[in-house]
Design a protein around this motif. Structure first.
Motif: not given
Ligand code: IPE
Ligand code: IPE
Ligand code: MG
Length: 250
Positions: A211-215, A182-189, A217-229
Motif C-alpha cells: 500500500t502506498p500509505i506511510y506507516w 505460516e505467514v499468509d499475508l504480508l503487508i508493506r506500507t 497513517e496506517f489505521t484499523e481501516e487500512s488493516l481491514i482493507e488489507a484483510v479484505t483484499w
C-alpha cells in the motif's frame, strides 16, 4: 454474500508487516525522521488491537532490520530508546489483554537495558493464550536461515542427525516462529515492493499486499482493507470490508 456473515476461517492466520515510510512521512511535514518513528507507535497499537479483535493468531512486525544499523547513529539511538519506552508503557496493556509478546532477532547486539526489558516483557506474557505478537528487531531473513543451518550442522556433527534427515520440515522447525502458522499475508506500507531481508523462508506462499500509505497513517481501516483484499484473492470469492469489520464487532 453481501450481507451474510463471513466465516472467520477465511481470515489470514499470521500477518507479517513491514512498517515502512516513517521517515518520508515526517519529511513531508518538514519534521525530522524520528518524528515519524514516534508517530509510528500509534499505528503499531492500532494494528495490534485491530488484529486481536479480528481473532488473528499471530502478527509479526518488522521494527528494525539487521541492515538498519547502517543508519545515522543518532537515529539508531532514538529507535533503541523508543523500543525501551514502548516496552515499558505498553506491555502491561498487552498482558491485560491476554496477548503474548516475543522479540525475534539477534538480541545480543542490543544494550543491556533493552535486553533486560525484552526478557521481562517476554516472561510476563509467556503464558498468555491470545494472539502472538512478534516484534522482529535486529532480524534478517538470511540470519534466520543461517542460525537454523548452524544448529542443524551442530546436531549432525554430534551424531544426533544424519545428512539424510535434513528436510524442509526440519529446517522449518529450526527457524524462528516455527511454532506459528505460516505467514499468509504480508503487508508493506510506503509503496516499496520488496522484502528487504524480512522473513524469506516463511513467506514462500504469502500473499503480498503493498500500500502506498506511510506507516504512521496506517489505521484499523487500512488493516481491514488489507484483510479484505486477502480474502478476495485467496478464497476466490467476493467479500466486503463491512463483512470483515463485522467480525471485529462480533
Ligand atoms: C520504517 O520507516 C521504520 C524503520 C525502518 C525503523 P523508515 O525509517 O524506513 O522510513 P523511510 O522509508 O525512510 O521513509
Ligand atoms: C525495512 O525497511 C525494515 C523495517 C521496516 C524495519 P527499510 O526502510 O529499512 O528497508 P529498505 O532499506 O528500504 O529496503
Ligand atoms: Mg524505509
Amino acid at each position: 454474500m453481501q450481507n451474510s456473515q463471513l466465516s472467520p476461517e477465511f481470515l489470514p492466520k499470521h500477518i507479517a508487516v513491514i512498517m515502512d515510510g516513517n521517515g518520508r512521512w515526517a519529511k513531508a511535514q518538514g519534521k525530522p525522521r524520528v518524528f515519524g518513528h514516534k508517530n509510528g507507535v500509534a499505528a503499531v497499537r492500532r494494528t495490534i488491537s485491530g488484529a486481536a479483535k479480528l481473532g488473528i493468531k499471530a502478527v509479526t512486525l518488522f521494527a528494525f532490520s539487521s541492515e538498519n544499523w547502517r543508519r545515522p547513529e543518532d537515529e539508531v539511538g532514538v529507535l533503541m530508546e523508543l523500543f525501551i519506552t514502548v516496552l515499558s508503557t505498553e506491555v502491561k496493556k498487552l498482558h491485560k489483554n491476554n496477548l503474548r509478546l516475543r522479540v525475534i532477532g539477534d538480541k545480543t547486539r542490543f544494550n543491556e537495558r533493552l535486553q533486560k526489558k525484552i526478557a521481562q516483557a517476554e516472561a510476563l506474557t509467556v503464558d498468555n493464550t491470545g494472539m502472538v505478537i512478534n516484534i522482529a528487531a535486529n532480524y534478517g531473513g538470511k540470519w534466520d536461515i543461517l542460525e537454523a543451518t548452524k544448529q542443524i550442522a551442530e546436531k549432525v556433527a554430534l551424531g544426533q542427525l544424519s545428512t539424510n534427515d535434513i528436510s524442509e520440515e526440519l529446517i522449518t522447525e529450526h527457524l524462528t516462529m516455527a511454532d506459528l502458522p505460516e505467514v499468509d499475508l504480508l503487508i508493506r506500507t510506503s509503496g516499496e515492493c520488496r522484502i528487504s531481508n524480512f522473513m524469506l523462508w516463511q513467506l514462500a506462499y504469502a500473499e503480498m499486499y503493498f500500500t502506498p500509505i506511510y506507516w504512521p497513517e496506517f489505521t484499523e481501516e487500512s488493516l481491514i482493507e488489507a484483510v479484505t483484499w486477502f480474502i478476495n484473492r485467496e478464497r476466490r470469492f467476493g467479500c466486503t470490508g463491512e463483512q470483515v469489520k463485522a467480525l471485529m464487532e462480533s
